[in-house]
Scaffold this motif. Sequence first.
Motif, PDB file in Angstrom:
ATOM      1  N   MET A   1       0.848  -1.199   0.000  1.00  0.00           N
ATOM      2  CA  MET A   1       0.000   0.000   0.000  1.00  0.00           C
ATOM      3  C   MET A   1       0.880   1.244   0.000  1.00  0.00           C
ATOM      4  O   MET A   1       1.740   1.400   0.863  1.00  0.00           O
ATOM      5  N   ARG A   2       0.656   2.096  -0.949  1.00  0.00           N
ATOM      6  CA  ARG A   2       1.457   3.317  -1.087  1.00  0.00           C
ATOM      7  C   ARG A   2       0.805   4.447  -0.291  1.00  0.00           C
ATOM      8  O   ARG A   2      -0.359   4.776  -0.492  1.00  0.00           O
ATOM      9  N   LYS A   3       1.558   5.022   0.629  1.00  0.00           N
ATOM     10  CA  LYS A   3       1.038   6.071   1.518  1.00  0.00           C
ATOM     11  C   LYS A   3       1.487   7.436   0.991  1.00  0.00           C
ATOM     12  O   LYS A   3       2.683   7.698   0.874  1.00  0.00           O
ATOM     13  N   ILE A   4       0.510   8.280   0.704  1.00  0.00           N
ATOM     14  CA  ILE A   4       0.788   9.566   0.080  1.00  0.00           C
ATOM     15  C   ILE A   4       0.136  10.689   0.884  1.00  0.00           C
ATOM     16  O   ILE A   4      -1.065  10.644   1.162  1.00  0.00           O
ATOM     17  N   GLY A   5       0.935  11.676   1.240  1.00  0.00           N
ATOM     18  CA  GLY A   5       0.412  12.856   1.914  1.00  0.00           C
ATOM     19  C   GLY A   5      -0.024  13.888   0.885  1.00  0.00           C
ATOM     20  O   GLY A   5       0.663  14.114  -0.109  1.00  0.00           O
ATOM     21  N   ILE A   6      -1.185  14.501   1.112  1.00  0.00           N
ATOM     22  CA  ILE A   6      -1.718  15.534   0.218  1.00  0.00           C
ATOM     23  C   ILE A   6      -1.785  16.828   1.009  1.00  0.00           C
ATOM     24  O   ILE A   6      -2.519  16.931   1.991  1.00  0.00           O
ATOM     25  N   THR A   7      -1.013  17.829   0.593  1.00  0.00           N
ATOM     26  CA  THR A   7      -0.986  19.081   1.341  1.00  0.00           C
ATOM     27  C   THR A   7      -0.999  20.270   0.398  1.00  0.00           C
ATOM     28  O   THR A   7      -0.892  20.119  -0.822  1.00  0.00           O
ATOM     29  N   GLY A   8      -1.139  21.449   0.960  1.00  0.00           N
ATOM     30  CA  GLY A   8      -1.201  22.668   0.163  1.00  0.00           C
ATOM     31  C   GLY A   8      -1.910  23.755   0.942  1.00  0.00           C
ATOM     32  O   GLY A   8      -2.564  23.485   1.963  1.00  0.00           O
ATOM     33  N   GLY A   9      -1.789  24.974   0.485  1.00  0.00           N
ATOM     34  CA  GLY A   9      -2.398  26.097   1.182  1.00  0.00           C
ATOM     35  C   GLY A   9      -3.911  26.098   1.097  1.00  0.00           C
ATOM     36  O   GLY A   9      -4.510  25.430   0.248  1.00  0.00           O
ATOM     37  N   VAL A  10      -4.528  26.872   1.977  1.00  0.00           N
ATOM     38  CA  VAL A  10      -5.985  26.967   2.005  1.00  0.00           C
ATOM     39  C   VAL A  10      -6.494  27.456   0.655  1.00  0.00           C
ATOM     40  O   VAL A  10      -5.931  28.356   0.043  1.00  0.00           O
ATOM     41  N   GLY A  11      -7.556  26.807   0.150  1.00  0.00           N
ATOM     42  CA  GLY A  11      -8.154  27.204  -1.113  1.00  0.00           C
ATOM     43  C   GLY A  11      -7.488  26.637  -2.349  1.00  0.00           C
ATOM     44  O   GLY A  11      -7.864  26.992  -3.476  1.00  0.00           O
ATOM     45  N   CYS A  12      -6.523  25.729  -2.164  1.00  0.00           N
ATOM     46  CA  CYS A  12      -5.795  25.207  -3.337  1.00  0.00           C
ATOM     47  C   CYS A  12      -6.558  24.104  -4.061  1.00  0.00           C
ATOM     48  O   CYS A  12      -6.191  23.719  -5.173  1.00  0.00           O
ATOM     49  N   GLY A  13      -7.602  23.557  -3.451  1.00  0.00           N
ATOM     50  CA  GLY A  13      -8.401  22.532  -4.121  1.00  0.00           C
ATOM     51  C   GLY A  13      -8.030  21.106  -3.753  1.00  0.00           C
ATOM     52  O   GLY A  13      -8.186  20.186  -4.573  1.00  0.00           O
ATOM     53  N   LYS A  14      -7.562  20.895  -2.530  1.00  0.00           N
ATOM     54  CA  LYS A  14      -7.197  19.537  -2.098  1.00  0.00           C
ATOM     55  C   LYS A  14      -8.393  18.591  -2.159  1.00  0.00           C
ATOM     56  O   LYS A  14      -8.249  17.425  -2.540  1.00  0.00           O
ATOM     57  N   SER A  15      -9.561  19.086  -1.806  1.00  0.00           N
ATOM     58  CA  SER A  15     -10.758  18.229  -1.820  1.00  0.00           C
ATOM     59  C   SER A  15     -11.096  17.760  -3.232  1.00  0.00           C
ATOM     60  O   SER A  15     -11.531  16.621  -3.437  1.00  0.00           O
ATOM     61  N   THR A  16     -10.898  18.619  -4.218  1.00  0.00           N
ATOM     62  CA  THR A  16     -11.150  18.240  -5.610  1.00  0.00           C
ATOM     63  C   THR A  16     -10.202  17.127  -6.043  1.00  0.00           C
ATOM     64  O   THR A  16     -10.604  16.171  -6.719  1.00  0.00           O
TER      65      THR A  16
END
Length: 217
Positions: A1-16
Amino acid sequence: MRKIGITGGVGCGKSTVLDFLRDNTRCQILKSDEEARKLEEPGGICYTPMISLLEEYRQPGDGILVPEEGGAFDRAEAARRIYRSAALRARVDALIHPAVIQSILQKMKSAEREGVYDYFFLEAALLIENGFLKFVDEMWYIYCSEEIRRARLKASRGYSDEKIDAMMRTQLSEEEFRRYCDVVIDNSGTAASMERQIMDALGRKAGFHAGAADSMT
């Protein structure tokens, strides 16, 4: 299982980005903000100490913190107190972050034992600051220009410039995000562009390729 962190500033569209990953990969997705919220709810391990801490910083004119029905504290009132006091914010972080980290690591290990998922995606704005680099195989930075981020936050959440400024000041700069992350997904353009970048990033190690989105579930 590949574990990947998803990060970024507020409003960058992480949820999309996460929505696309959920629909096109065999994955488990965990959002640290949602995990923190669960721990702060009645019955959660952070609920009682959080209430006590917030009440220490109550000032004349403050609203009611705990409604009579349900027991969940008033998050808008809590946010006002936290943004008003850097000392309170630091103490809340010291209470919540270790508990969230422990809960996430437990769920990550459980997902590995189950052997069902190809990927485990962990999303948070503060993954780097909270030391998650050592717990994931790679870190992705979801980039979006500040102009677009501000427009999104005003349109979708009704945030003022003052609130956006305050939130952005607490987050890493673009240079810092890029320094620590293995992959940069530019989410300033079209959805199709973002999706192609994701497929390319996954394909480097897992054979994920253009067209896979049509067949994976």
